[in-house]
Design a protein around this motif. Structure first.
Motif, mmCIF file in Angstrom:
data_model
loop_
_atom_site.group_PDB
_atom_site.id
_atom_site.type_symbol
_atom_site.label_atom_id
_atom_site.label_comp_id
_atom_site.label_asym_id
_atom_site.label_seq_id
_atom_site.Cartn_x
_atom_site.Cartn_y
_atom_site.Cartn_z
ATOM 1 N N TYR A 1 0.801 -1.130 0.054
ATOM 2 C CA TYR A 1 -0.108 -0.205 0.011
ATOM 3 C C TYR A 1 1.073 1.231 -0.047
ATOM 4 N N TYR A 2 2.158 1.385 0.747
ATOM 5 C CA TYR A 2 2.972 2.423 0.650
ATOM 6 C C TYR A 2 3.505 2.840 -0.511
ATOM 7 N N LEU A 3 4.073 1.421 -1.230
ATOM 8 C CA LEU A 3 4.571 1.519 -2.331
ATOM 9 C C LEU A 3 3.370 2.148 -3.687
ATOM 10 N N ARG A 4 2.226 1.579 -3.453
ATOM 11 C CA ARG A 4 1.210 2.108 -4.416
ATOM 12 C C ARG A 4 1.097 3.703 -4.306
ATOM 13 N N PHE A 5 0.832 4.070 -3.086
ATOM 14 C CA PHE A 5 0.746 5.485 -2.659
ATOM 15 C C PHE A 5 1.991 6.544 -3.527
ATOM 16 N N VAL A 6 3.120 5.726 -3.154
ATOM 17 C CA VAL A 6 4.290 6.548 -3.850
ATOM 18 C C VAL A 6 4.159 6.643 -5.222
ATOM 19 N N VAL A 7 4.099 5.596 -6.104
ATOM 20 C CA VAL A 7 3.895 5.640 -7.496
ATOM 21 C C VAL A 7 3.001 6.711 -7.891
ATOM 22 N N SER A 8 1.890 6.555 -7.292
ATOM 23 C CA SER A 8 0.427 7.352 -7.656
ATOM 24 C C SER A 8 0.822 8.715 -7.372
ATOM 25 N N ALA A 9 1.479 9.092 -6.290
ATOM 26 C CA ALA A 9 1.838 10.320 -5.996
ATOM 27 C C ALA A 9 2.800 10.730 -6.953
ATOM 28 N N ILE A 10 3.492 10.263 -7.386
ATOM 29 C CA ILE A 10 4.736 10.898 -8.377
ATOM 30 C C ILE A 10 4.056 11.026 -9.670
ATOM 31 N N TRP A 11 3.333 10.068 -10.037
ATOM 32 C CA TRP A 11 2.605 10.211 -11.423
ATOM 33 C C TRP A 11 1.686 11.235 -11.300
ATOM 34 N N VAL A 12 0.885 11.554 -10.108
ATOM 35 C CA VAL A 12 0.301 12.926 -10.209
ATOM 36 C C VAL A 12 1.082 14.193 -10.326
ATOM 37 N N ALA A 13 2.309 14.016 -9.377
ATOM 38 C CA ALA A 13 3.022 15.241 -9.583
ATOM 39 C C ALA A 13 3.714 15.543 -10.902
ATOM 40 N N LEU A 14 3.842 14.263 -11.633
ATOM 41 C CA LEU A 14 4.339 14.566 -12.843
ATOM 42 C C LEU A 14 3.459 15.018 -13.908
ATOM 43 N N ALA A 15 2.298 14.560 -13.832
ATOM 44 C CA ALA A 15 1.074 14.796 -14.612
ATOM 45 C C ALA A 15 0.553 16.362 -14.539
ATOM 46 N N PHE A 16 0.950 16.894 -13.393
ATOM 47 C CA PHE A 16 0.520 18.182 -12.960
ATOM 48 C C PHE A 16 1.446 19.142 -13.584
ATOM 49 N N THR A 17 2.678 18.553 -13.668
ATOM 50 C CA THR A 17 3.921 19.641 -13.977
ATOM 51 C C THR A 17 4.417 19.499 -15.196
#
Length: 193
Positions: free
Chosen positions: A19-35
């Motif tokens: 679950y922590y890994l899924r959070f980190v990967v999703s958070a990175i994806w979101v950050a890259l998508a927004f920037t």
């Protein structure tokens, strides 16, 4: 639902890590998508294919740690739907973002249903699955919203998928923290006994 995962002891450490890994990967994806991805269409295209592909891989690895895909039907279905989605997105990218968003909408509905079923099944062994169940339900609503936007004429982009991914990251974090707290309570009770 008799399966190996129902009878063997739960692997708390694995599920928390997952679950922590899924959070980190999703958070990175979101950050890259927004920037970066907003101004780099090739990166956005890769990210749009990578998101369901990562979901397929994550479901496969998690199911493998929990008795295999054959013993975890909801994760097997989620794996298959995510693989098909990644291929469909790659094939549909040349046809525009409305078509891609339509595929993401269908995927969100289906993967949300399978995630909800996985959360319900895991509740028996692990408890603390309310966030995964809620996330599955929310995914279905997000998918319906994406389908509505995909059918419209307003411009759409990777940014229209970001809220879905961000909520997913949030729910994975909540699930990881909930399991961490439950596990700590369970261990302290075992020490006190």
């Amino acid at each position: 639902m008799n399966s190996i995962t129902d009878t063997k002891a739960p692997d708390w450490d694995w599920l928390k890590t997952y679950y922590y890994l899924r959070f980190v990967v999703s958070a990175i994806w979101v950050a890259l998508a927004f920037t970066v991805a907003k101004t780099a269409p090739p990166l956005a295209a890769v990210m749009l294919v990578a998101y369901p592909a990562w979901d397929a891989l994550a479901n496969y690895i998690d199911a493998s740690r929990s008795g295999g895909l054959a013993n975890n039907k909801s994760q097997m279905l989620n794996f298959v739907v995510s693989v098909v989605t990644a291929v469909a997105v790659a094939a549909t990218l040349p046809h525009g973002m409305h078509a891609v968003l339509q595929i993401f909408g269908v995927w969100a509905v289906l993967s949300g249903l399978f995630q909800l079923l996985t959360g319900v099944r895991r509740w028996k062994s692990y408890g603390a699955q309310w966030a995964m169940i809620l996330s599955g339900a929310q995914s279905g609503l997000a998918g319906t919203h994406m389908l509505s936007k995909a059918g419209g004429v307003a411009p759409v982009s990777i940014a229209d998928i970001v809220p879905y991914a961000a909520f997913g990251a949030f729910y994975f974090l909540i699930s990881a923290v909930s399991l961490t707290i439950s596990d700590a309570r369970r261990r302290s009770k075992a020490v006190a006994a």
